[in-house]
Design a protein around this motif. Structure first.
Motif, PDB file in Angstrom:
ATOM      1  N   PHE A 123       0.833  -1.196   0.000  1.00 15.65           N
ATOM      2  CA  PHE A 123       0.000   0.000   0.000  1.00 15.65           C
ATOM      3  C   PHE A 123       0.867   1.245   0.000  1.00 15.65           C
ATOM      4  N   MET A 124       0.229   2.361  -0.347  1.00 14.10           N
ATOM      5  CA  MET A 124       0.888   3.658  -0.287  1.00 14.10           C
ATOM      6  C   MET A 124      -0.095   4.649   0.306  1.00 14.10           C
ATOM      7  N   LEU A 125       0.376   5.418   1.270  1.00 16.13           N
ATOM      8  CA  LEU A 125      -0.444   6.427   1.928  1.00 16.13           C
ATOM      9  C   LEU A 125       0.264   7.771   1.869  1.00 16.13           C
ATOM     10  N   MET A 126      -0.525   8.814   1.757  1.00 12.08           N
ATOM     11  CA  MET A 126      -0.005  10.164   1.882  1.00 12.08           C
ATOM     12  C   MET A 126      -0.855  10.844   2.943  1.00 12.08           C
ATOM     13  N   VAL A 127      -0.210  11.267   4.030  1.00  9.98           N
ATOM     14  CA  VAL A 127      -0.942  11.864   5.158  1.00  9.98           C
ATOM     15  C   VAL A 127      -0.277  13.172   5.565  1.00  9.98           C
ATOM     16  N   ASN A 128      -1.063  14.059   6.181  1.00  9.55           N
ATOM     17  CA  ASN A 128      -0.490  15.309   6.679  1.00  9.55           C
ATOM     18  C   ASN A 128      -0.088  15.139   8.141  1.00  9.55           C
ATOM     19  N   ARG A 129       0.459  16.167   8.740  1.00 11.06           N
ATOM     20  CA  ARG A 129       0.946  16.091  10.122  1.00 11.06           C
ATOM     21  C   ARG A 129      -0.155  15.818  11.132  1.00 11.06           C
ATOM     22  N   GLN A 130      -1.393  16.188  10.790  1.00 12.48           N
ATOM     23  CA  GLN A 130      -2.523  15.942  11.684  1.00 12.48           C
ATOM     24  C   GLN A 130      -3.037  14.511  11.566  1.00 12.48           C
ATOM     25  N   GLY A 131      -2.455  13.725  10.669  1.00 11.81           N
ATOM     26  CA  GLY A 131      -2.847  12.338  10.499  1.00 11.81           C
ATOM     27  C   GLY A 131      -3.999  12.144   9.536  1.00 11.81           C
ATOM     28  N   GLN A 132      -4.364  13.190   8.779  1.00  6.80           N
ATOM     29  CA  GLN A 132      -5.451  13.068   7.806  1.00  6.80           C
ATOM     30  C   GLN A 132      -4.903  12.460   6.520  1.00  6.80           C
ATOM     31  N   THR A 133      -5.559  11.416   6.049  1.00  6.37           N
ATOM     32  CA  THR A 133      -5.123  10.741   4.840  1.00  6.37           C
ATOM     33  C   THR A 133      -5.508  11.567   3.619  1.00  6.37           C
ATOM     34  N   ARG A 134      -4.530  11.845   2.776  1.00  2.60           N
ATOM     35  CA  ARG A 134      -4.762  12.603   1.545  1.00  2.60           C
ATOM     36  C   ARG A 134      -4.765  11.708   0.320  1.00  2.60           C
ATOM     37  N   LEU A 135      -4.081  10.578   0.417  1.00  7.13           N
ATOM     38  CA  LEU A 135      -4.029   9.618  -0.678  1.00  7.13           C
ATOM     39  C   LEU A 135      -3.879   8.239  -0.076  1.00  7.13           C
ATOM     40  N   SER A 136      -4.606   7.302  -0.622  1.00 11.73           N
ATOM     41  CA  SER A 136      -4.543   5.936  -0.119  1.00 11.73           C
ATOM     42  C   SER A 136      -4.706   4.987  -1.301  1.00 11.73           C
ATOM     43  N   ARG A 137      -3.721   4.114  -1.491  1.00  8.54           N
ATOM     44  CA  ARG A 137      -3.807   3.142  -2.580  1.00  8.54           C
ATOM     45  C   ARG A 137      -3.335   1.795  -2.045  1.00  8.54           C
TER      46      ARG A 137
END
Length: 144
Positions: free
Chosen positions: A4-18
């Protein structure tokens, strides 16, 4: 192999998930939360490779975003680390200084790029000009 690949911000909000392997949505949500907590709690001077359950996490921080990749144990961590950098360089080239907002409002473009790079958990392309070609074609179609 990439799981998997995740892109998250410092607050832990997922911006991209594959995810490249099938997983129930409830398990996926729990996994994302746990992985994000694990990576965000690490200090800057700690290694960007983490042993996690039955796989490894490779992550890299860019400004306010973290990109986290889950890979199998036999995957080369350094090559995945460089893949993350290549991904961000291509995003940077396309958006000319990519930001979190670019990713949020152009999710379709980011997914096209990611699909050009990784298919079924395997890296298939890293050449920047070849990765940007489908996006250029989409932009040309949108204009005309």
């Amino acid at each position: 192999m990439i799981k998997f690949m995740l892109m998250v911000n410092r607050q832990g909000q997922t911006r991209l998930s594959r995810f490249y392997q099938p997983m129930e949505l409830s398990r996926r949500t729990l996994l994302e939360a746990d992985v994000v907590r694990c990576c965000l709690s690490r200090k800057k001077d700690e290694c960007s490779f983490v042993e996690y359950k039955d796989f490894k996490l490779v992550y890299r921080q860019y400004a306010a975003l973290y990109i986290v990749v889950g890979v199998t144990d036999n995957e080369n961590e350094l090559s995945v680390y460089e893949l993350l950098h290549n991904f961000v360089e291509v995003l940077d080239k396309y958006f000319s200084r990519v930001s979190e907002l670019d990713i949020m409002f152009n999710m379709d473009r980011v997914h096209v790029l990611l699909d050009e790079m990784i298919q079924n958990g395997l890296v298939v392309e890293t050449n920047k000009s070849r990765l940007l070609a489908p996006l250029a074609a989409l932009d040309k179609m949108a204009e005309g």
